[in-house]
Structures are given as structure tokens and as C-alpha cells.
Design an enzyme around this catalytic site. Structure first.
Site, PDB file in Angstrom:
ATOM      1  N   ARG A  53       7.728   4.120  -6.234  1.00 51.30           N
ATOM      2  CA  ARG A  53       6.720   5.140  -6.538  1.00 51.30           C
ATOM      3  C   ARG A  53       7.321   6.496  -6.167  1.00 51.30           C
ATOM      4  O   ARG A  53       8.411   6.591  -5.632  1.00 51.30           O
ATOM      5  CB  ARG A  53       5.353   4.872  -5.876  1.00 51.30           C
ATOM      6  CG  ARG A  53       5.297   4.095  -4.611  1.00 51.30           C
ATOM      7  CD  ARG A  53       5.841   4.786  -3.413  1.00 51.30           C
ATOM      8  NE  ARG A  53       5.305   6.134  -3.323  1.00 51.30           N
ATOM      9  CZ  ARG A  53       5.920   7.142  -2.765  1.00 51.30           C
ATOM     10  NH1 ARG A  53       7.138   6.985  -2.231  1.00 51.30           N
ATOM     11  NH2 ARG A  53       5.383   8.345  -2.718  1.00 51.30           N
ATOM     12  N   GLY A  54       6.536   7.556  -6.472  1.00 50.75           N
ATOM     13  CA  GLY A  54       7.088   8.902  -6.305  1.00 50.75           C
ATOM     14  C   GLY A  54       7.700   9.319  -7.638  1.00 50.75           C
ATOM     15  O   GLY A  54       8.445   8.537  -8.255  1.00 50.75           O
ATOM     16  N   ALA A  55       7.362  10.526  -8.088  1.00 53.72           N
ATOM     17  CA  ALA A  55       7.714  10.935  -9.458  1.00 53.72           C
ATOM     18  C   ALA A  55       9.212  10.779  -9.801  1.00 53.72           C
ATOM     19  O   ALA A  55       9.549  10.126 -10.802  1.00 53.72           O
ATOM     20  CB  ALA A  55       7.236  12.368  -9.693  1.00 53.72           C
ATOM     21  N   GLN A 201       0.658   6.329   1.870  1.00 55.23           N
ATOM     22  CA  GLN A 201       2.084   6.673   1.720  1.00 55.23           C
ATOM     23  C   GLN A 201       2.571   7.567   2.859  1.00 55.23           C
ATOM     24  O   GLN A 201       3.751   7.526   3.219  1.00 55.23           O
ATOM     25  CB  GLN A 201       2.339   7.396   0.383  1.00 55.23           C
ATOM     26  CG  GLN A 201       2.172   6.537  -0.844  1.00 55.23           C
ATOM     27  CD  GLN A 201       0.785   6.676  -1.431  1.00 55.23           C
ATOM     28  OE1 GLN A 201      -0.193   6.839  -0.703  1.00 55.23           O
ATOM     29  NE2 GLN A 201       0.679   6.595  -2.733  1.00 55.23           N
ATOM     30  N   ASP A 242       3.775  15.620  -8.939  1.00 53.83           N
ATOM     31  CA  ASP A 242       4.055  14.639 -10.004  1.00 53.83           C
ATOM     32  C   ASP A 242       4.196  15.318 -11.350  1.00 53.83           C
ATOM     33  O   ASP A 242       4.738  14.745 -12.292  1.00 53.83           O
ATOM     34  CB  ASP A 242       2.936  13.601 -10.073  1.00 53.83           C
ATOM     35  CG  ASP A 242       3.062  12.664  -8.897  1.00 53.83           C
ATOM     36  OD1 ASP A 242       2.632  13.048  -7.796  1.00 53.83           O
ATOM     37  OD2 ASP A 242       3.644  11.583  -9.070  1.00 53.83           O
ATOM     38  N   LYS A 253      -0.686  14.003  -5.319  1.00 51.77           N
ATOM     39  CA  LYS A 253      -1.542  12.966  -4.723  1.00 51.77           C
ATOM     40  C   LYS A 253      -2.911  13.528  -4.335  1.00 51.77           C
ATOM     41  O   LYS A 253      -2.991  14.624  -3.768  1.00 51.77           O
ATOM     42  CB  LYS A 253      -0.828  12.390  -3.499  1.00 51.77           C
ATOM     43  CG  LYS A 253      -1.540  11.282  -2.768  1.00 51.77           C
ATOM     44  CD  LYS A 253      -1.945  10.119  -3.645  1.00 51.77           C
ATOM     45  CE  LYS A 253      -0.791   9.524  -4.404  1.00 51.77           C
ATOM     46  NZ  LYS A 253      -1.214   8.642  -5.511  1.00 51.77           N
TER      47      LYS A 253
HETATM   48  O1  MRU Z   1       1.198   7.489  -6.125  1.00 50.39           O
HETATM   49  P1  MRU Z   1       2.553   7.916  -5.640  1.00 50.39           P
HETATM   50  O2  MRU Z   1       2.906   7.378  -4.301  1.00 50.39           O
HETATM   51  O3  MRU Z   1       3.621   7.662  -6.676  1.00 50.39           O
HETATM   52  O4  MRU Z   1       2.402   9.488  -5.489  1.00 50.39           O
HETATM   53  C1  MRU Z   1       3.498  10.234  -5.045  1.00 50.39           C
HETATM   54  C2  MRU Z   1       3.192  11.661  -4.873  1.00 50.39           C
HETATM   55  O5  MRU Z   1       2.089  12.114  -5.075  1.00 50.39           O
HETATM   56  C3  MRU Z   1       4.347  12.554  -4.503  1.00 50.39           C
HETATM   57  O6  MRU Z   1       3.897  13.645  -3.767  1.00 50.39           O
HETATM   58  C4  MRU Z   1       5.022  13.069  -5.778  1.00 50.39           C
HETATM   59  O7  MRU Z   1       5.355  12.008  -6.620  1.00 50.39           O
HETATM   60  C5  MRU Z   1       6.224  13.865  -5.485  1.00 50.39           C
HETATM   61  S1  MRU Z   1       7.569  12.836  -4.997  1.00 50.39           S
HETATM   62  C6  MRU Z   1       8.920  13.760  -4.667  1.00 50.39           C
END
Ligand code: MRU
Length: 360
Positions: A53-55, A201, A242, A253
């Protein structure tokens, strides 16, 4: 970055076995499991259930997904269908579409017998570039932390939300990279880590990361940031995103917006860190950003270790209650002090972004 003193990346390709390897993030912080993604089904599942996960990381995983799809069946129709499935596997992070389109464009220019190698090279390049860009975000953002430290001459307290750390990227992270750079330079930092319900997270991943790198941090419940800011115990907020629009409006998030409002009211600088792979140059109206809604059970059940050290999942809500699980929110640009990117720092506005990314 390190886990148990050993350097890791979040994803890599195992050439010998022709599989993708990931750290299964659903098992952290209690278990370190390296998982093999053997085919496209595994990849789409890993993205959907958030083993990755994470963009930036889901973008890189999708790029490797195309590689595995080609290994499975090197047919144009099949790869095209898979690319659409990958883009839809999580809707808010634009990195998925960005990475898939990047690999698809590369392979559209070559013969069938070269497709696999070219896709693999591009997926690897996406990872290498992400590491380089995240490192640059760190050296650019370091200046903000240094400036606060030079004035304050005491520990810089930084609040972050969710995990925009190295586990959300390939290495370094976005929001966390300036913090790692400051820590490595000997600037005393302490991070307030929002727990980030419902998937936690912040608690499970961000705090874990910082512990492994010996960065002082404290987990707080998601609603605590406001009182800390009123008490002057937050010098700076840094979050990831994201999808950032060219207007400077930020999808991140759920809960990010409320932190930005509290920061604005308390005159605490609020920065968003990202690299160019997360910019959406097309949508202009933030209401048009697709906002993911996830399974309500992520709220009503919590998972953790019981007293005997076994993982358990327990129901914490009334069985009959309705539950809604919106995964992201939007922070309008007016609440954002600035953007930290691989190219430098700019205002959260179209002019700001264009000053760094002129050829767009
Ligand atoms: O739902 P997730 O855990 O994928 O959400 C992640 C986030 O909101 C992060 O802040 C975002 O992806 C930036 S990651 C460098």
C-alpha cells in the site's frame, strides 16, 4: 531502510524464480513476512487487501504486475485487460495509472519477443527513480526542519498522518524522508505519529519504521493532534499524498484534512511531500477525485497479538450498527503551507507546481 538492522526495499524482482517479492504489510509490525507474488492474480490481490500500500509502492507493484501478466500470456488483448484491472484495483492513488500507462507505452513500441524484457526494465526503472526522487524530497525538506531547529535550538516536533514512509514507497518515503535526513544529520527530531484508524498505518507501519531507525516517535490517537498544536507541541506537519491536483488540492488518508484545519488555526506549517508520479495534471475539481470506500469490517474488527502472542481478530462495535469506511479525504490547497518535491519546494498552487515542472 532497516528492519532488525538489515537493509530492505519494499519490493524486488526475483530473476531466478521469475516472481515479485514484497514485504507483506498486513503482518507488520508483529511479523516480518516476505511474500512471493507469482502471477497477476496475486498482484491484484496484494494491492486490494493492502499487503502493499502507499501510492508510490502500489504504482511500482502494478508495473511488476504487467511483467507477471506477460510471463503468463504474452498477448496484446490480455495485457490490455490486465492493465485496466490494475488501474481499478485501488481508485484514489494516481500512481497506479501513471505506472501502468508508463509500462504500457514502453511495450507498445517494441516487438513481441522484446516485450517482457522491456516491461521488466521499466518496472525496475520506476523503482530506481522512486528511490532517487524520495531521497531528493528528503534533502529538500531537510531545509525546513533545519530552519526550525536553528530558531528553536531544541527538538523539532513533527506530526505525520498515516504511513508516507519507506514502506509506502520503495525506500526513504516521502513525508518521512526529510525526517530521516534530519535525524542522520544529528538534528534532534521527535515525531507524533497519528494512529490512523481504521487500518492503523501510523501505529503499525510509521512508528515501526522509526523504531527500526532509532527515530524518537510517539503514537497518538487520531484526534490528539489538535490539542498538541494548541499547546505548542507541534512545530511542523508533514504528510504524503495519493493524488495532488495541479490546483494544489491534496487527496490523502482520511483525517489529513482535519489535521490541516487544526494546523491552519494554530499557525503550524503544514507541508505535503510527494514526487511527480503523484501529480494529477488533468482533474481540476477536487470533487471529481475518486475516493475509495473500503469494507466496513476494517472499522468494526481490530487485529493484534493476544496475551499468548497469537494474532487475533476481534469485533469491537455493536453487531447491529451501520459502519462507513471512507479511506481518503481532500485537503484544499489554502490549508497547505507548501509542497516538498524531488525538484524543490513550492507553493500549493498551479503556479507553484509549474515553477518546478515547467514542461507540463
Ligand atoms: O491506504 P493507504 O495505506 O495506501 O494510504 C496511504 C496514504 O494515504 C499515504 O499517505 C500516501 O499513499 C502517500 S505514500 C508516500
Amino acid at each position: 531502510m532497516k528492519i532488525n538492522g538489515k537493509e530492505y526495499r519494499t519490493i524486488w524482482f526475483d530473476e531466478k524464480n521469475q516472481v515479485v517479492k514484497i514485504i507483506d504489510q498486513t503482518k507488520l509490525p508483529h511479523q516480518l513476512i516476505i511474500k512471493e507474488l507469482k502471477n497477476i492474480k496475486d498482484v491484484i490481490n496484494a494491492i486490494k487487501v493492502m499487503e502493499v500500500r502507499g501510492a508510490p509502492l502500489i504504482g511500482a507493484t502494478a508495473a511488476y504486475g504487467i511483467v507477471l501478466a506477460i510471463i503468463e500470456k504474452n498477448s496484446h488483448e490480455f495485457i490490455k485487460k490486465i492493465s485496466n484491472d490494475l488501474i481499478q484495483s485501488r481508485p484514489t492513488a494516481i500512481n497506479l495509472k501513471w505506472a501502468v500507462n508508463r509500462v504500457m507505452k514502453k511495450i507498445s513500441e517494441v516487438n513481441d519477443n522484446e516485450v517482457l524484457q522491456i516491461a521488466l526494465d521499466e518496472a525496475k526503472e520506476i523503482c530506481e527513480e522512486d528511490i532517487k526522487f524520495c531521497k531528493n524530497i528528503g534533502s529538500n525538506g531537510l531545509k525546513i526542519i533545519e530552519e526550525i531547529y536553528n530558531k528553536k535550538k531544541d527538538t523539532v516536533n513533527i506530526l505525520t498522518h498515516c504511513n508516507a514512509g519507506w514502506l509506502a514507497t520503495i525506500n526513504w518515503g516521502t513525508a518521512t524522508s526529510p525526517i530521516y535526513h534530519a535525524h542522520k544529520k544529528g538534528i534532534p527530531v521527535h515525531v507524533w505519529v497519528d494512529e490512523t484508524r481504521p487500518r492503523n498505518q501510523g501505529a503499525n507501519l510509521t512508528s515501526f519504521e522509526f523504531n527500526e531507525e532509532n527515530v524518537p516517535n510517539t503514537i497518538i490517537a487520531d484526534n490528539t493532534g489538535g490539542i498538541l498544536m494548541q499547546r505548542g507541541e507541534v512545530d511542523l506537519c508533514i504528510v504524503g499524498t495519493d493524488r495532488i491536483l495541479s490546483t494544489g488540492d491534496v487527496a490523502n488518508k482520511v483525517g489529513t484534512y482535519l489535521k490541516a484545519l487544526a494546523a491552519y488555526d494554530n499557525k503550524v506549517p503544514f507541508y505535503v511531500a510527494f514526487s511527480s508520479s503523484t501529480i494529477d495534471w488533468h482533474i481540476k475539481d477536487f470533487k471529481k477525485i475518486p475516493i475509495e470506500e473500503r469494507n466496513p469490517e476494517e472499522l468494526s474488527y481490530v487485529e493484534g497479538l493476544d496475551k499468548t502472542g497469537n494474532m487475533q481478530k476481534v469485533l469491537i462495535y455493536p453487531k447491529k450498527s451501520a459502519v462507513k469506511n471512507i479511506a481518503f479525504d481532500i485537503t484544499p490547497a489554502k490549508f497547505v503551507t507548501g509542497l516538498i518535491t524531488e525538484k524543490g519546494i513550492c507553493d500549493a498552487s498551479e503556479n507553484g507546481l509549474l515553477s518546478l515542472y515547467k514542461n507540463k
